[in-house]
Structure formats: structure tokens, C-alpha cells
Design an enzyme around this catalytic site. Sequence first.
Site, PDB file in Angstrom:
ATOM      1  N   TYR A  96     -41.668   9.055  10.072  1.00 36.86           N
ATOM      2  CA  TYR A  96     -40.618   8.227   9.468  1.00 36.86           C
ATOM      3  C   TYR A  96     -41.240   7.222   8.493  1.00 36.86           C
ATOM      4  CZ  TYR A  96     -36.578   5.195   8.971  1.00 36.86           C
ATOM      5  OH  TYR A  96     -35.541   4.451   8.446  1.00 36.86           O
TER       6      TYR A  96
ATOM      7  N   HIS B 258     -41.013   7.044   4.206  1.00 38.57           N
ATOM      8  CA  HIS B 258     -40.552   5.859   3.481  1.00 38.57           C
ATOM      9  C   HIS B 258     -41.650   5.284   2.572  1.00 38.57           C
ATOM     10  CE1 HIS B 258     -36.995   6.150   5.949  1.00 38.57           C
ATOM     11  NE2 HIS B 258     -36.425   5.355   5.063  1.00 38.57           N
TER      12      HIS B 258
ATOM     13  N   TYR C 138     -34.173  -4.561   0.288  1.00 37.93           N
ATOM     14  CA  TYR C 138     -33.941  -3.625   1.389  1.00 37.93           C
ATOM     15  C   TYR C 138     -35.219  -3.496   2.214  1.00 37.93           C
ATOM     16  CZ  TYR C 138     -31.716   0.602   3.441  1.00 37.93           C
ATOM     17  OH  TYR C 138     -31.136   1.527   4.273  1.00 37.93           O
TER      18      TYR C 138
ATOM     19  N   TRP D  53     -31.582  13.146   0.679  1.00 35.55           N
ATOM     20  CA  TRP D  53     -32.408  12.271   1.510  1.00 35.55           C
ATOM     21  C   TRP D  53     -32.001  12.389   2.976  1.00 35.55           C
ATOM     22  CZ3 TRP D  53     -36.895   9.947   1.052  1.00 35.55           C
ATOM     23  CH2 TRP D  53     -37.264   8.982   1.982  1.00 35.55           C
ATOM     24  N   TRP D  54     -30.704  12.368   3.231  1.00 34.22           N
ATOM     25  CA  TRP D  54     -30.238  12.516   4.611  1.00 34.22           C
ATOM     26  C   TRP D  54     -30.709  13.839   5.211  1.00 34.22           C
ATOM     27  CZ3 TRP D  54     -24.393  10.818   4.342  1.00 34.22           C
ATOM     28  CH2 TRP D  54     -24.331   9.417   4.292  1.00 34.22           C
TER      29      TRP D  54
END
Length: 104
Positions: free
Chosen positions: A18, A22, A41, A76-77
Site C-alpha cells: 500500500y 502511494h 492530502y 486507481w480503485w
Amino acid sequence: MIRKGLTMKVYEDMHEEYEKRHREIWPEMVEELKRHGAHNYSIFLDKETSTLFGYLEIEDEEKWSKMPATEINQKWWEYMEPVMETNPDNSPISKELIEVFHMD
């Protein structure tokens, strides 16, 4: 600016993946986030519970609400689906939090 907080879950054995995904976020994804009014963000990980805490600031709820339908967001999802808890449409299972305190 509107401040938003949310929680999500990453699979226990996927913390490193993960984080890697990112670190290598697609530039076109970042640009789309910006086009939809996202600023400042951040995502934090609690490794003990595999809980993710996301914080971002948006310009406008209506503008932000159009982000999920974008082609890059859908890709992306799909890319992130193997590493975190998701809904049937691959969107992250998330819980929006209510702001109870803020200090500038």
C-alpha cells in the site's frame, strides 16, 4: 477550504505494498485530484489495526463529488483493490469522520 477526514482498511499483509503504491502514485491521478479541488492530502497508517486515516482539504463538495466517476480514479480503485477492503465497485470501504475540533 473544507476539511475531510476518513478511515479505511488495508489488508494486514499489504502494508508495504500500500505504501509503495502511494510512493509511486501516478502523476495523472495527482492531477485529477487537484482538478477536483483536493489539497493537503495525507494518509496515515496504524499498523496495529491496519486502519488508514485520510485527511484532505477540498474547495467544493460538488466539484469533489465528481472525482469518483473519473476514468483515472476508476483505474486507481481497480489497482488498489487487491491491497485494501473495497466495495463491489472497487471503491475503498470508508467511513467519513465528523470534525469535532480544529485549531489553526
